[in-house]
Design an enzyme around this catalytic site. Structure first.
Site, PDB file in Angstrom:
ATOM      1  CD  GLU A 167      -5.967  -1.082   2.274  1.00  0.00           C
ATOM      2  OE1 GLU A 167      -6.639  -1.142   1.225  1.00  0.00           O
ATOM      3  OE2 GLU A 167      -5.672  -2.093   2.942  1.00  0.00           O
ATOM      4  NE  ARG A 198      -3.663  -2.417  -0.033  1.00  0.00           N
ATOM      5  CZ  ARG A 198      -3.392  -3.511  -0.760  1.00  0.00           C
ATOM      6  NH1 ARG A 198      -2.309  -3.540  -1.526  1.00  0.00           N
ATOM      7  NH2 ARG A 198      -4.187  -4.550  -0.725  1.00  0.00           N
ATOM      8  CB  SER A 228      -9.918  -2.931   3.157  1.00  0.00           C
ATOM      9  OG  SER A 228      -9.263  -3.544   4.236  1.00  0.00           O
TER      10      SER A 228
END
Length: 301
Positions: free
Chosen positions: A292, A172, A222
């Site tokens: 995230e 990420r 998410s």
């Protein structure tokens, strides 16, 4: 030249616009100024004017993995969704997409051209720029696996091309998070395959997504990165937080790794629930949860 003077050049600039109109959570305060450049030339002019006038500049894509605080964002917010051209070149086995194109649409163009590698992205709602910025991934695939090169505009108003290795991808993460460069386009290196076989894999992944994710509610996807050796959703369930609500924000009953807007949630509701989850998981499991989702903007006065 001042920012609003660019309206005379037919650049779409608006003032004091609620960003909740554009975020996938349906939350977020106003942008002081908001622009939708149609091409790289317009974006370049916007970057130059903000630099010349010492005006803050924030660039976002499809606002799918993003929380904007309720105080909104000062200066200029640029949304790139009008810059969405996608081209496939079966001979070189590449697809090039502008930053504002949806990664879903990019995977469809690749499929039609008989090029495989982007199937994992068939249900990711973000933009190509966002996918590159965040190194988006799903179902075993990640953006870094298929990136060949990335064209950017630096904050010093210069064009630059990064090779795959220069992007410094990690979980990420990509180098543009550190440099502040604005992704203009990405070229994906893919492999030949039968279009029907590619389509089957895309539909399989989308079936998994529909079965497991709360797509019926607004959400930012998410919320947390996966900590090494742990799964976020099961920890949240074991901690007794599934279904927990603060205001209109709720830990999804379908997938505990998601926070959904079940009714008039604010960004503050989201952030308070995120902080509660982090605090509880740390106390119960001694595990640090890191977000995230990208969180930007200022607190409401």
């Amino acid at each position: 030249m001042r920012l609003m003077d660019l309206k005379d050049k037919d650049i779409n600039i608006q003032e004091n616009v609620p960003l909740s109109k554009f975020t996938f959570t349906k939350t977020g305060g106003p942008a002081e100024y908001l622009a939708f450049p149609k091409n790289i030339e317009e974006l370049k002019e916007l970057v130059k004017v903000t630099k010349d006038n010492n005006l803050p500049l924030t660039v976002i894509g499809n606002a799918s993995n993003l929380i904007i605080r309720d105080g909104g964002i000062d200066g200029l917010v640029v949304i790139l969704t009008e810059m969405k051209t996608i081209t496939a070149d079966p001979e070189s086995k590449t697809v090039t997409a502008m930053a504002g194109a949806r990664i879903i649409d990019t995977s469809e163009v690749a499929c039609q051209a008989g090029l495989s590698g982007l199937e994992f992205a068939a249900g990711i709602p973000g933009s190509v720029g966002g996918a590159v910025f965040m190194n988006a991934g799903a179902y075993g695939g990640e953006t870094e696996y298929v990136i060949k090169s990335v064209d950017v505009l630096t904050r010093d108003d210069e064009f630059k091309t990064y090779t795959h290795d220069e992007m410094e991808f990690d979980y990420r993460h990509s180098i543009v998070q550190d440099t502040g460069d604005i992704v203009l386009s990405a070229t994906f290196g893919l492999v030949e395959d039968d279009s029907l076989a590619i389509k089957d894999r895309m539909e399989y992944f989308n079936g998994l997504r529909r079965a497991k994710q709360p797509l019926e509610y607004p959400s930012c996807g998410s919320v947390f990165k996966r900590p090494t050796g742990h799964y976020v959703g099961p920890m949240i369930i074991k901690a007794g937080l599934q279904g927990k609500s603060i205001g209109g924000a709720q830990v999804s009953m379908k997938h505990a790794g998601f926070i959904v807007n079940v009714g008039n949630a604010t960004a503050t509701n989201y952030l308070d629930l995120i902080h509660l989850i982090q605090k509880t998981i740390k106390e119960k499991f001694d595990v640090e949860l890191h977000t995230e989702v990208r969180i930007i903007g200022k607190e409401k006065d």
